[in-house]
Design an enzyme around this catalytic site. Structure first.
Site, PDB file in Angstrom:
ATOM      1  N   TRP A   1      89.725 -54.744 -65.421  1.00 51.29           N
ATOM      2  CA  TRP A   1      90.136 -55.803 -64.488  1.00 51.29           C
ATOM      3  C   TRP A   1      90.653 -57.038 -65.077  1.00 51.29           C
ATOM      4  O   TRP A   1      91.586 -57.488 -64.332  1.00 51.29           O
ATOM      5  CB  TRP A   1      88.528 -56.283 -63.987  1.00 51.29           C
ATOM      6  CG  TRP A   1      88.383 -55.168 -62.962  1.00 51.29           C
ATOM      7  CD1 TRP A   1      87.043 -54.399 -63.009  1.00 51.29           C
ATOM      8  CD2 TRP A   1      88.821 -54.657 -61.708  1.00 51.29           C
ATOM      9  NE1 TRP A   1      87.030 -53.600 -61.793  1.00 51.29           N
ATOM     10  CE2 TRP A   1      88.288 -53.795 -60.986  1.00 51.29           C
ATOM     11  CE3 TRP A   1      90.194 -54.952 -61.129  1.00 51.29           C
ATOM     12  CZ2 TRP A   1      88.425 -52.851 -60.051  1.00 51.29           C
ATOM     13  CZ3 TRP A   1      90.518 -54.263 -59.998  1.00 51.29           C
ATOM     14  CH2 TRP A   1      89.828 -53.207 -59.644  1.00 51.29           C
TER      15      TRP A   1
ATOM     16  N   ASP B   1      87.030 -64.283 -62.607  1.00 50.23           N
ATOM     17  CA  ASP B   1      86.938 -63.323 -61.832  1.00 50.23           C
ATOM     18  C   ASP B   1      85.495 -62.947 -61.942  1.00 50.23           C
ATOM     19  O   ASP B   1      84.965 -62.241 -63.044  1.00 50.23           O
ATOM     20  CB  ASP B   1      87.670 -62.143 -62.227  1.00 50.23           C
ATOM     21  CG  ASP B   1      87.636 -60.939 -61.034  1.00 50.23           C
ATOM     22  OD1 ASP B   1      86.905 -60.949 -60.255  1.00 50.23           O
ATOM     23  OD2 ASP B   1      88.432 -59.845 -61.539  1.00 50.23           O
TER      24      ASP B   1
ATOM     25  N   LYS C   1      80.382 -56.433 -54.250  1.00 50.32           N
ATOM     26  CA  LYS C   1      79.285 -56.047 -55.378  1.00 50.32           C
ATOM     27  C   LYS C   1      77.939 -56.828 -55.137  1.00 50.32           C
ATOM     28  O   LYS C   1      77.010 -56.143 -54.993  1.00 50.32           O
ATOM     29  CB  LYS C   1      79.895 -56.468 -56.584  1.00 50.32           C
ATOM     30  CG  LYS C   1      80.872 -55.414 -57.302  1.00 50.32           C
ATOM     31  CD  LYS C   1      82.286 -55.472 -56.652  1.00 50.32           C
ATOM     32  CE  LYS C   1      83.132 -54.310 -56.933  1.00 50.32           C
ATOM     33  NZ  LYS C   1      84.340 -54.888 -57.605  1.00 50.32           N
TER      34      LYS C   1
HETATM   35  C1  LIG Z   1      85.801 -54.812 -57.988  1.00 47.07           C
HETATM   36  C2  LIG Z   1      86.582 -55.783 -58.635  1.00 47.07           C
HETATM   37  C3  LIG Z   1      87.710 -56.099 -58.387  1.00 47.07           C
HETATM   38  C4  LIG Z   1      88.639 -55.583 -57.141  1.00 47.07           C
HETATM   39  O1  LIG Z   1      88.301 -56.029 -56.001  1.00 47.07           O
HETATM   40  P1  LIG Z   1      88.841 -55.393 -54.684  1.00 47.07           P
HETATM   41  O2  LIG Z   1      88.246 -56.233 -53.608  1.00 47.07           O
HETATM   42  O3  LIG Z   1      88.982 -54.190 -54.610  1.00 47.07           O
HETATM   43  O4  LIG Z   1      90.445 -56.164 -54.923  1.00 47.07           O
HETATM   44  C5  LIG Z   1      88.375 -57.256 -59.152  1.00 47.07           C
HETATM   45  N1  LIG Z   1      87.545 -57.554 -60.322  1.00 47.07           N
HETATM   46  C6  LIG Z   1      86.394 -57.253 -60.615  1.00 47.07           C
HETATM   47  C7  LIG Z   1      85.921 -57.714 -61.703  1.00 47.07           C
HETATM   48  C8  LIG Z   1      85.887 -56.221 -59.877  1.00 47.07           C
HETATM   49  O5  LIG Z   1      84.785 -55.749 -60.171  1.00 47.07           O
END
Ligand SMILES: *Cc1c(COP(=O)(O)O)cnc(C)c1O
Length: 361
Positions: free
Chosen positions: A102, A173, A197
């Site tokens: 990511w 993030d 999540k």
């Molecule tokens: C799931 C996830 C994303 C992506 O999210 P989207 O909503 O599908 O764009 C980005 N960063 C992390 C750490 C994630 O777990």
């Protein structure tokens, strides 16, 4: 139907009490005769839902007053673009620390909008992966910001300490970290997280941004990605994802009711330890990450005999243990055990792993 436990990495399971409450209010919310999703986002009823969700989140995370909380569209990846568009001036560069899939994707996207400096910090030591000590990261003091991802959802690596960035705004993030453990928000310039999540359904993204970072977006920034525009309009510059916002509010109320972040952190540690302890004690399964950097939320593990993968997955599904396949980029298995996963689900998984090992070794 007997209990089913969903280990999907995202969209992930939601707390059962939240689903029950949402169902009971689905077609008649608060005696309005309407569903929440049918209300105007500017109605006083929805505004109350929206601001309650924000104040509950502020309490749960102890968000200081000099931070805005934005409820945005576009997911985590939308923020991969929004961050450089808002925070990276043309004459500067940004540091992107890469610990897995990511953070690497965030760096690739940011490179479309400005100058970035990628810093790889995953090391391998005696066949185990670990994250280099943040004090050793070669960060540039002149950077516009430092971006990193504390929990790599795909790789299962987590950094628990907050790196020292010496006054350079720290951007994180937190898509798969938010609300899983206590985080000192005041250490960050900006935090973002896709909802699917630990917060609610997909389609909603939370941005927590320090006031002094607003107002410097590139002139070409789309309004819906402009933090200043979103802040000035209470996240309602355009129609926000209202139903997802409402459900996120229910999740925040649920988290309060179970004792808040401190309480869930304790349970999350117990859950993760149950799996890691079992994997470490077994010669049938393995995990290749050093103990201090093992994710609390996403537990990857491998069967030493990979030819048994399909049998493992189909028998797990028969036992009500769903979505255990690892990410297609890394293979193996992955148990995502976000806040909504009860400890009973993890116990059942470990029992299943034990049974499967006995039958196949
Ligand atoms: C799931 C996830 C994303 C992506 O999210 P989207 O909503 O599908 O764009 C980005 N960063 C992390 C750490 C994630 O777990």
């Amino acid at each position: 139907m007997s209990a089913v436990y969903n280990f999907c990495a995202g969209p992930a399971m939601l707390p059962a009490p939240v689903m029950v409450k949402a169902q009971s209010e689905f077609i008649n919310w608060n005696n309005t005769g309407c569903s929440v999703m049918e209300l105007s986002h500017r109605s006083k009823e929805f505004m109350a839902v929206a601001s309650k969700a924000e104040s509950d989140l502020r309490q749960l995370m102890c968000i200081p007053d000099n931070y805005k909380v934005l409820f945005c569209h576009g997911g985590g990846r939308g923020q991969f673009s929004a961050v450089p568009l808002n925070l990276l001036p043309k004459n500067k560069s940004a540091d992107y620390v890469v610990t897995g899939a990511w953070s690497k994707a965030a760096a690739l996207e940011a490179a479309n909008f400005g100058q970035i400096n990628t810093i790889n910090v995953v090391e391998e030591l005696n066949g185990k992966r670990q994250i280099q000590d943040p004090a050793q990261w070669s960060l540039s003091p002149e950077a516009a910001y430092v971006h990193y991802c504390p929990n790599e959802t795909v790789d299962g690596l987590e950094l628990f300490e907050i790196p020292e960035s010496h006054g350079v705004p720290l951007v994180a993030d937190l898509s798969s970290t938010i609300l899983s453990r206590e985080i000192d928000v005041s250490k960050f310039g900006l935090i973002y997280a896709g909802a699917q999540k630990n917060i609610g359904p997909s389609g909603l993204t939370i941005v927590i941004v320090r006031d002094d970072l607003l107002g410097n977006a590139h002139i070409s920034t789309p309004c819906i990605l402009n933090y200043q525009t979103e802040a000035d309009n209470g996240s309602m510059y355009n129609t926000p994802p209202t139903y997802a916002w409402y459900l996120a509010g229910l999740v925040f109320e649920w988290l309060h009711s179970v004792g808040g972040v401190k309480a869930i952190q304790k349970i999350n540690k117990e859950k993760a330890e149950l799996i890691y302890r079992y994997v470490d004690s077994s010669s049938f399964y393995r995990n290749d990450i050093v103990p201090q950097h093992r994710s609390l939320m996403n537990v990857p593990f491998w069967l030493n005999d990979e030819s048994l993968n399909n049998a493992f997955l189909s028998q797990a599904e028969d036992a009500g243990l769903l979505a255990l396949a690892g990410h297609r980029m890394v293979g193996g298995m992955r148990a995502s055990i976000y806040n909504a996963m009860p400890i009973e689900g993890v116990q059942k998984l470990v029992e299943f792993m034990h049974e499967f090992e006995k039958e196949n070794s």
